[in-house]
Design an enzyme around this catalytic site. Sequence first.
Site, PDB file in Angstrom:
ATOM      1  CD1 TRP A  36      37.248  48.418  19.769  1.00 39.69           C
ATOM      2  CD2 TRP A  36      37.005  50.593  20.216  1.00 39.69           C
ATOM      3  NE1 TRP A  36      35.989  48.777  19.373  1.00 39.69           N
ATOM      4  CE2 TRP A  36      35.816  50.117  19.645  1.00 39.69           C
ATOM      5  CE3 TRP A  36      37.084  51.949  20.579  1.00 39.69           C
ATOM      6  CZ2 TRP A  36      34.706  50.934  19.432  1.00 39.69           C
ATOM      7  CZ3 TRP A  36      35.987  52.762  20.375  1.00 39.69           C
ATOM      8  CH2 TRP A  36      34.825  52.257  19.808  1.00 39.69           C
ATOM      9  CD  GLU A  49      34.446  44.804  24.181  1.00 37.14           C
ATOM     10  OE1 GLU A  49      33.219  44.894  24.318  1.00 37.14           O
ATOM     11  OE2 GLU A  49      34.990  44.611  23.079  1.00 37.14           O
ATOM     12  CB  THR A  55      27.365  53.097  25.122  1.00 33.85           C
ATOM     13  OG1 THR A  55      26.909  53.085  26.478  1.00 33.85           O
ATOM     14  CG2 THR A  55      27.605  54.519  24.696  1.00 33.85           C
ATOM     15  CG  LEU A  92      30.657  57.591  27.606  1.00 40.54           C
ATOM     16  CD1 LEU A  92      31.654  56.516  27.998  1.00 40.54           C
ATOM     17  CD2 LEU A  92      29.829  57.135  26.427  1.00 40.54           C
ATOM     18  CE1 TYR A 132      30.187  41.460  24.103  1.00 39.82           C
ATOM     19  CE2 TYR A 132      30.851  43.213  25.598  1.00 39.82           C
ATOM     20  CZ  TYR A 132      30.842  42.658  24.338  1.00 39.82           C
ATOM     21  OH  TYR A 132      31.505  43.276  23.328  1.00 39.82           O
ATOM     22  CG  ASP A 150      26.801  41.954  21.387  1.00 41.76           C
ATOM     23  OD1 ASP A 150      26.491  40.964  20.698  1.00 41.76           O
ATOM     24  OD2 ASP A 150      27.244  43.000  20.901  1.00 41.76           O
ATOM     25  CB  CYS A 203      22.317  40.701  11.061  1.00 42.43           C
ATOM     26  SG  CYS A 203      20.968  39.581  11.475  1.00 42.43           S
ATOM     27  CB  CYS A 219      20.093  33.339   6.992  1.00 42.29           C
ATOM     28  SG  CYS A 219      19.058  34.162   8.235  1.00 42.29           S
TER      29      CYS A 219
END
Length: 363
Positions: A36, A49, A55, A92, A132, A150, A203, A219
Site C-alpha cells: 500500500w 488502514e 492487526t 482477519l 486514527y 496509533d 522502538c 530521546c
Amino acid sequence: MTKRKVNKQAGKGSARFEGRARLLAWYARERRDLPWRRTSDPFAIWISEAMLQQTRVEAVIGYWERFLARFPDIRTLAQAPEQDVLSAWSGLGYYRRARALRAAAQAIVERHGGEFPRDAELVRELPGIGPYTAGAVLSIAFDLPEPLVDGNVARVLARWFAHEADAVATQKWAWERARELVPQRAGAGEWNQALMELGATVCTPQRPRCETCPVARSCAALAQGAVARIPRPKVRPEPVDVELVAWVVERRGAILMEQRPAEGRMAGLWQLPTVQVAPVRPELFPARLTVELEPGPELGVERHAITRHRIRMVLRRGELGRASLPERLRWVPREETLRLPLTGMARKSLARAFGLGKRAPGG
DNA sequence: AAGCCGGGGAA
DNA sequence: TTCCCAGGCTT
C-alpha cells in the site's frame, strides 16, 4: 550575533527538530516496501488502514491484495453483497470492520459522489473510521496536515519525551503532541508513517533497538534510562477458559454448516455447528443446537483464542436423523465451504477434518 | 471511561 | 505460554 541568537532560539526546540530530520531521513532510507506504499489511491490506502486496525502488517498483506483484486474501487465495494465482503475478510478477525467498510463505501457513493472526501469532519462521519484512520488516509493519500496516533506513535512519542503515564493518558497526551508535530505545509504523510515505522521496527514494545535508532540522541527516555518502563503496560482482562464441541456431519459430499446470528461476535459468519459445554453458562456459543445429533467418534482437539477467551474445541463426528433443518443450518458441498465467510476457527477445523484450504481464502 | 471484538506472529 | 498489534463502537 543575530545569527547566533537565531540558532539559540532554534536550539530551544532543536532536539525535537534535529530528531525530526533524522527520523525522516531514516524513514526515506529504511522504510519497508509494503504494497500500500506503492499507491496513492485513497481507496486502496483506506482498505489497508481498516485492515491494519489491531492487526499486524504481515497478516494484512495477502488480504489486502486479494480484497483489492475483488473490490477494486469504492463503487464495486458499495454494490457488493455483504456475504462477499465478509468472505474476503474471513480469517482477519474483527468482522465489524468489513461491514463498516461496505457501509462506508455506500455512504461515500451517496454523500460524496463516490469520491473519498478530503475533509476531516466528513471522513470522521463514515462508519468504521475513527480519529486514527481519518488521519491516516488524509495524510497519506492526500498529504493533508492531519495528525494520527496509533499504538506505535503513542509509544514512540512517550519515550521520545519521557512521558510516563498509563495507556489511556498516554494516548490522549500523544494526540496533542502529534498535532503539534505534524508538518503543516507538506510531508504529513511521510512524517506519520515515519513515526509508525519507527515504532514497528525499532522502538518496539519489548527490547527496542535503541542502538540503531535515528532519534536516540534526542530521546529523553533513553537519557533517563526509562525506555523499558514507558509506556506503562496495560492491565489485561482475566482470561476465560471455554470448552466447545464442533460437530462434523457429512452427507453425500456435503458438510453441515451453521451460520452465526446477524448480531454479536463474528456476526453472519459460518462455522461447523458448535455448542459450548463449559462453563455451564454459555458465553461464546449456545449450549445446544437446534437439531439433535447422534454423537460419533472424536476427531481431534484444537486450541483457539478469541479476545480474552481461551478455547478448547473438540471436533466430534455426528449423525443427523431425518429432522428438517432450521434456517441457520445448511448442507454445503465440501468444495464450496471455503467460499463462505468462515470464522477462523471453522477454517482450521475444516483443514483438520477434511484437509480443505489450509491457507487464507481465495489464495 | 470501560468493555468488547479475532486472530496470529514474535519473543 | 504471553504480549500486543497502523482502533472503533457501544454502554
